[in-house]
Design a protein around this motif. Structure first.
Motif, PDB file in Angstrom:
ATOM      1  N   SER B  19       0.918  -1.303   0.037  1.00  0.00           N
ATOM      2  CA  SER B  19       0.007   0.015   0.034  1.00  0.00           C
ATOM      3  C   SER B  19       0.765   1.246  -0.061  1.00  0.00           C
ATOM      4  O   SER B  19       0.317   2.419  -0.542  1.00  0.00           O
ATOM      5  CB  SER B  19      -1.168  -0.016   1.262  1.00  0.00           C
ATOM      6  N   ASP B  20       2.299   1.119   0.436  1.00  0.00           N
ATOM      7  CA  ASP B  20       3.349   2.301   0.246  1.00  0.00           C
ATOM      8  C   ASP B  20       3.031   2.669  -1.380  1.00  0.00           C
ATOM      9  O   ASP B  20       3.485   4.038  -1.232  1.00  0.00           O
ATOM     10  CB  ASP B  20       4.331   1.913   0.617  1.00  0.00           C
ATOM     11  N   LEU B  21       2.734   1.769  -1.989  1.00  0.00           N
ATOM     12  CA  LEU B  21       2.814   2.401  -3.477  1.00  0.00           C
ATOM     13  C   LEU B  21       1.579   3.280  -3.934  1.00  0.00           C
ATOM     14  O   LEU B  21       2.020   4.144  -4.856  1.00  0.00           O
ATOM     15  CB  LEU B  21       2.637   1.199  -4.457  1.00  0.00           C
ATOM     16  N   VAL B  22       0.907   3.407  -2.966  1.00  0.00           N
ATOM     17  CA  VAL B  22      -0.296   4.466  -3.273  1.00  0.00           C
ATOM     18  C   VAL B  22      -0.438   5.664  -2.163  1.00  0.00           C
ATOM     19  O   VAL B  22      -1.290   6.310  -1.898  1.00  0.00           O
ATOM     20  CB  VAL B  22      -1.634   3.903  -3.515  1.00  0.00           C
ATOM     21  N   ASN B  23       0.765   5.490  -1.287  1.00  0.00           N
ATOM     22  CA  ASN B  23       0.623   6.396  -0.264  1.00  0.00           C
ATOM     23  C   ASN B  23       1.580   7.639  -0.364  1.00  0.00           C
ATOM     24  O   ASN B  23       2.788   7.482  -0.838  1.00  0.00           O
ATOM     25  CB  ASN B  23       1.101   5.705   0.994  1.00  0.00           C
ATOM     26  N   PRO B  24       0.953   8.753  -0.518  1.00  0.00           N
ATOM     27  CA  PRO B  24       1.587   9.892  -1.083  1.00  0.00           C
ATOM     28  C   PRO B  24       2.551  10.558   0.081  1.00  0.00           C
ATOM     29  O   PRO B  24       3.450  11.358  -0.183  1.00  0.00           O
ATOM     30  CB  PRO B  24       0.597  11.076  -1.196  1.00  0.00           C
ATOM     31  N   SER B  25       2.687   9.796   1.325  1.00  0.00           N
ATOM     32  CA  SER B  25       3.608  10.208   2.173  1.00  0.00           C
ATOM     33  C   SER B  25       4.980   9.403   1.888  1.00  0.00           C
ATOM     34  O   SER B  25       5.779   9.370   2.404  1.00  0.00           O
ATOM     35  CB  SER B  25       3.019  10.069   3.566  1.00  0.00           C
ATOM     36  N   LYS B  26       5.125   8.070   1.076  1.00  0.00           N
ATOM     37  CA  LYS B  26       6.094   7.499   0.742  1.00  0.00           C
ATOM     38  C   LYS B  26       6.625   7.899  -0.670  1.00  0.00           C
ATOM     39  O   LYS B  26       6.069   7.923  -1.373  1.00  0.00           O
ATOM     40  CB  LYS B  26       5.665   5.928   1.048  1.00  0.00           C
ATOM     41  N   ARG B  27       8.068   7.710  -0.568  1.00  0.00           N
ATOM     42  CA  ARG B  27       8.588   7.953  -2.016  1.00  0.00           C
ATOM     43  C   ARG B  27       8.416   7.382  -2.940  1.00  0.00           C
ATOM     44  O   ARG B  27       8.336   7.681  -4.101  1.00  0.00           O
ATOM     45  CB  ARG B  27      10.262   8.296  -1.769  1.00  0.00           C
ATOM     46  N   VAL B 203       0.945  25.466  16.771  1.00  0.00           N
ATOM     47  CA  VAL B 203       1.863  24.772  15.982  1.00  0.00           C
ATOM     48  C   VAL B 203       1.363  23.463  15.173  1.00  0.00           C
ATOM     49  O   VAL B 203       0.431  22.857  15.213  1.00  0.00           O
ATOM     50  CB  VAL B 203       2.821  23.844  16.922  1.00  0.00           C
ATOM     51  N   SER B 204       1.443  23.844  13.678  1.00  0.00           N
ATOM     52  CA  SER B 204       1.088  23.076  12.622  1.00  0.00           C
ATOM     53  C   SER B 204       2.130  23.057  11.585  1.00  0.00           C
ATOM     54  O   SER B 204       3.067  23.893  11.497  1.00  0.00           O
ATOM     55  CB  SER B 204      -0.174  23.456  12.192  1.00  0.00           C
ATOM     56  N   LEU B 205       2.076  21.872  10.774  1.00  0.00           N
ATOM     57  CA  LEU B 205       2.973  21.637   9.608  1.00  0.00           C
ATOM     58  C   LEU B 205       2.485  22.221   8.343  1.00  0.00           C
ATOM     59  O   LEU B 205       1.100  21.975   7.930  1.00  0.00           O
ATOM     60  CB  LEU B 205       3.493  20.510   9.766  1.00  0.00           C
ATOM     61  N   LEU B 206       3.062  22.998   7.462  1.00  0.00           N
ATOM     62  CA  LEU B 206       2.454  23.248   6.172  1.00  0.00           C
ATOM     63  C   LEU B 206       2.360  21.925   5.210  1.00  0.00           C
ATOM     64  O   LEU B 206       3.431  21.461   5.116  1.00  0.00           O
ATOM     65  CB  LEU B 206       3.417  24.285   5.675  1.00  0.00           C
ATOM     66  N   MET B 207       1.215  21.740   5.169  1.00  0.00           N
ATOM     67  CA  MET B 207       0.805  20.429   4.334  1.00  0.00           C
ATOM     68  C   MET B 207       0.227  20.655   3.047  1.00  0.00           C
ATOM     69  O   MET B 207      -0.532  21.478   2.625  1.00  0.00           O
ATOM     70  CB  MET B 207      -0.025  19.603   5.132  1.00  0.00           C
ATOM     71  N   ILE B 208       0.614  19.401   2.131  1.00  0.00           N
ATOM     72  CA  ILE B 208      -0.221  19.571   0.732  1.00  0.00           C
ATOM     73  C   ILE B 208      -0.723  18.190   0.569  1.00  0.00           C
ATOM     74  O   ILE B 208       0.089  17.189   0.734  1.00  0.00           O
ATOM     75  CB  ILE B 208       0.556  19.788  -0.350  1.00  0.00           C
ATOM     76  N   GLY B 209      -1.994  18.189   0.692  1.00  0.00           N
ATOM     77  CA  GLY B 209      -2.739  16.605   0.235  1.00  0.00           C
ATOM     78  C   GLY B 209      -2.007  15.595   1.590  1.00  0.00           C
ATOM     79  O   GLY B 209      -1.629  14.525   1.076  1.00  0.00           O
ATOM     80  N   GLY B 210      -2.061  16.435   2.885  1.00  0.00           N
ATOM     81  CA  GLY B 210      -1.801  15.347   3.991  1.00  0.00           C
ATOM     82  C   GLY B 210      -0.309  15.022   4.042  1.00  0.00           C
ATOM     83  O   GLY B 210       0.201  14.226   4.830  1.00  0.00           O
TER      84      GLY B 210
END
Lengths: 455, 343
Positions: B19-27, B203-210
């Motif tokens: 599922s990492d293959l469709v996870n945008p947080s994984k390279r 405090v928050s992180l600048l995010m795009i699409g999670g």
């Protein structure tokens, strides 16, 4: 033409508003009586009034008075709270006007409460609290750090109302073989088995029937008997507020007060699910519910159960923050050699609220897993007292044993952990009195999980 | 646990890996593969016109994706998933570290700033600090891995790849994986604790699409090309600031003159600071690997290799150097090279 359309629109809006009121006609085809409504939950409202009254009585030091509301099922009891005041008239003044022969003790969660010393069941914990409260001045035990008024009230709400609703009425009583929908609940009753089961759960939540038309802020002010909101409360405009249909109690009040922060919508979410679920039963027109209908009903029951649990967890979260702030105040006062009496009193009060809500979470047969033991350990059997001691056990007479513990300042760290634990396990949103600085939300953004990405 | 439980766990973990293959947080997300390809194609089209497709052709060869070295990448990816799933729940959590650190910071008197700072400023400041600290700490740990023999023993698993594919990013020894986790724990723990103490609730992180915006931009702009047979240089001016795919490929080069260069992930400034930056070229032709028998070793051998490597070192000439833990890994690597039989 325009005018006609506008009138039709207003008419439709009024109709839809009316349709959102928790009141349903008799659906049993063979019903012969005079009743036009099939909704009835007087017994639940009677218990709400018993609970409110017990809370008042817990400060009296009068055991007999407390027992009368807690366990006696006696007739002729007057309602101690809420009572009429200038600008806010209440219809009922005695418990009997709501329902007769009801008590709180016999409806409390029968399982073991691990978060309280002595390995006691729900009714036994409450009984011990009531008995002990009678031996204190104003329900306050400074030696062990107990505010019995808060402990009794908050734990009763969980062990009785939350437990009976989600662990009984919205759980096993939704099965096909119990309380069927094609028969009256009891002989001659204007409601079916399933209708009444659902309504009893609604009654325990404690919302007024027009709750979907009220804002959370209005609900809070109605509970506070604010005369400015009497008109909002008196939905049928008969000049008095009917406790059965026009008042909010217990967790409905807490849901509304949390929603008043503007971050959540627990009150309306729960109410809408109650309304939609009841509509499913109503649409069956007095016939047995199909498997699909019961599944739909269970879906609404799940929405109610999850949101209700979140309301209790949000309340515990809020008071963990209060306890943290109280400990900070105590440290500041101690540093300047000031009088900590008042700050300590607030600390004990807020701890009682935290503990009462935390115990409630384990009083409805829901498996909390590791979270339950973690909450028990972090909060402990009592607040950390002066001299760095905590209650560690109780004997059969309800007398407590204290032992050495962490320092009061170290106990603050426990409160941060409690807030993190509640927030993550119950997926909280409002998080009032947050002392963690919102760290779990930031860490959620940084979350990466188990992988070993190289550079 | 019964056999069925183990089976369930195995299937669950492996499906999570996939599922990492469709996870945008994984390279290794397909989204980033596609964007990297697009990025490379546009750049080459601009630079070489009709020659662009030919330069990308190596990426479409089954010889690359089914090379024995690439197969070891896949095996390590899935194997690590199983090993780390057993280790992760048992290790200390970031939340625990942040909670404890924040409490300690408050105890020593650090309190929320008295002045009101708008949310967007806090978000921008936190995101910038996180990006810089995260990137530098990655660089530094990577630099140490080449510098200390006992760390190189684990990191050389990554460098034993003879072909580079986007999955080579996951060719890592699990001990190294735990070191990465420790680094991230330290960076995230300290920075989040400091920020939530100074700016509670803001405090928050600048995010795009999670996904953190810097990670997203880095990945969308072709991070996967770093581990690929396609050399892309950004040109000397930009490569002084950002590490290009060609520069990272130089880092993997087996040639002695390329040893210990370009440790950076995103920024090249750290390499400049440590005087180890080298510039890349679209025309570079490199040979990858450690030039040792490890390059031909299968997945189990890779897992055991650090023990053998350190054992050999302790018994041999490296023992004294390892004790001081200050071996110049370039020399260590060179020593390995001279000791190993040439292919």
């Amino acid at each position: 033409m325009k005018k006609t359309l506008l009138t039709a629109f207003i008419g439709a809006s009024a109709l839809s508003l009316h349709a959102q009121t928790y009141d349903f006609a008799v659906s049993l085809p063979d019903y012969q009586g005079d009743a036009s409504s099939s909704v009835s939950y007087g017994g639940q409202i009677a218990r709400h009034a018993l609970h409110n009254s017990l809370k008042k009585a817990s400060k009296s030091g009068d055991l007999a008075l407390m027992e009368s509301y807690f366990s006696s099922k006696a007739e002729g009891l007057s309602i101690l709270d809420p009572v009429s005041k200038k600008g806010f008239a209440i219809k009922q003044s005695s418990i009997d006007e709501l329902s007769k022969g009801k008590d709180l003790k016999s409806s409390a969660y029968p399982g073991t409460i691990t978060g309280w010393p002595g390995n006691l069941t729900g009714p036994e914990v409450l009984q011990q609290m009531v008995t002990n409260a009678a031996n204190t001045k104003g329900g306050y035990d400074p030696v062990n750090g107990y505010d019995y008024t808060q402990l009794i009230s908050k734990f009763t709400m969980g062990a009785v109302f939350y437990n009976k609703a989600v662990n009984d009425y919205l759980d096993e009583k939704l099965e096909a073989d119990v309380k069927p929908n094609d028969k009256p609940y009891s002989k001659g009753a204007p409601y079916t088995g399933k209708e009444h089961v659902w309504d009893e759960a609604f009654g325990y939540f404690g919302a007024p029937i027009n709750g979907l038309e009220l804002t959370p802020k209005e609900v809070v002010q109605i509970v506070k008997l604010n005369p400015d909101y009497f008109a909002k409360a008196d939905a049928n405009k008969d000049g008095v507020v009917d406790l059965k249909t026009e008042m909010a109690f217990a967790h409905a009040y807490y849901a509304a007060s949390i929603d008043a922060s503007g971050k959540t919508d627990y009150f309306h979410t729960i109410l809408q699910a109650f309304y939609d679920g009841r509509s499913v039963i109503q649409d069956a027109k007095g016939k047995v519910l199909s498997a699909a209908q019961r599944e739909e009903l269970k879906g609404y029951a799940k929405v109610i159960g999850v949101a209700w649990q979140q309301v209790i967890a949000e309340a515990a979260f809020k008071y963990a923050g209060s306890v943290y702030a109280d400990l900070e105040k105590i440290a500041i006062i101690e540093e300047s050699n000031g009088d900590v009496k008042k700050a300590y009193r607030n600390y004990v009060k807020h701890w009682g609220e935290l503990k009462g809500f935390a115990l409630s979470l384990q009083a409805a047969g829901r498996d909390l897993g590791r979270t339950q033991s973690q909450l028990d350990r972090l909060i402990g059997f009592s607040p950390v007292l002066f001299g760095n001691a905590q209650v560690v056990a109780a004997n059969s007479k309800g007398e407590f044993t204290q032992s050495e513990s962490v320092t009061m300042q170290e106990y603050k760290l426990n409160m941060l952990k409690v807030q993190n634990l509640l927030s993550s396990h119950f997926a909280l949103t409002a998080k009032l009195n947050d002392r963690t600085g919102g760290m779990d939300d930031v860490l959620e953004q940084l979350k990466s999980g188990p992988s070993a990405e190289n550079d | 646990m019964t056999t069925v439980d183990y089976g369930g766990w195995l299937i669950n973990e492996l499906s999570l890996a996939v599922s990492d293959l469709v996870n945008p947080s994984k390279r290794v997300s397909i989204l980033y593969f596609a964007s990297a390809l697009f990025f490379a194609f546009v750049l080459f089209l601009f630079r070489y016109g009709k020659g662009a497709p030919r330069r990308l052709s190596a990426l479409f060869s089954w010889r690359l994706w089914w090379h024995p070295s690439a197969r070891v990448d896949y095996a390590l990816w899935l194997g690590n998933r199983l090993i780390l799933s057993l280790l992760f729940p048992k290790v200390i959590t970031t939340l625990g570290v942040v909670t404890w650190l924040m409490f300690q910071l408050r105890e020593v008197g650090l309190s929320p700033l008295a002045m009101t700072i708008p949310d967007w400023s806090v978000i921008a400041l936190f995101s910038l600090c996180y990006f810089l600290l995260d990137d530098f700490s990655r660089f530094w740990l990577h630099w140490l891995m080449h510098r200390w023999s006992w760390l190189w023993a684990f990191h050389r698993v990554h460098h034993s790849a003879k072909v580079l594919t986007p999955f080579t990013v996951l060719r890592t020894h699990p001990v190294e994986g735990m070191l990465f986790y420790g680094r991230s724990l330290l960076v995230q723990g300290s920075l989040v604790a400091l920020f939530v103490t100074l700016f509670p609730g803001q405090v928050s992180l600048l995010m795009i699409g999670g996904v953190f915006v810097a990670t997203y931009v880095f990945n969308i702009c072709g991070a996967n090309l770093r581990h690929s047979p396609v050399p892309i240089s950004y040109g000397k001016t930009l490569e002084r600031w950002l590490i290009s795919p060609a520069q990272h490929q130089l880092h993997h080069s087996a040639a002695v003159e390329h040893y210990d260069c370009n440790f950076g992930v995103v920024l090249a400034v750290w390499d400049r600071w440590f005087r180890c930056l080298q510039f890349g070229s679209d025309q570079q032709k490199l040979r990858y690997g450690t030039l040792s028998t490890l390059d031909q070793t299968g997945v189990f051998g890779q897992y055991l290799s650090p023990i053998l490597f350190l054992g050999r070192g302790l018994n041999g000439r490296q023992a004294g150097l390892i004790k001081t833990t200050l071996v110049n890994a370039g020399k260590a690597k060179a020593r390995e090279t001279t000791q190993a039989k040439p292919e």
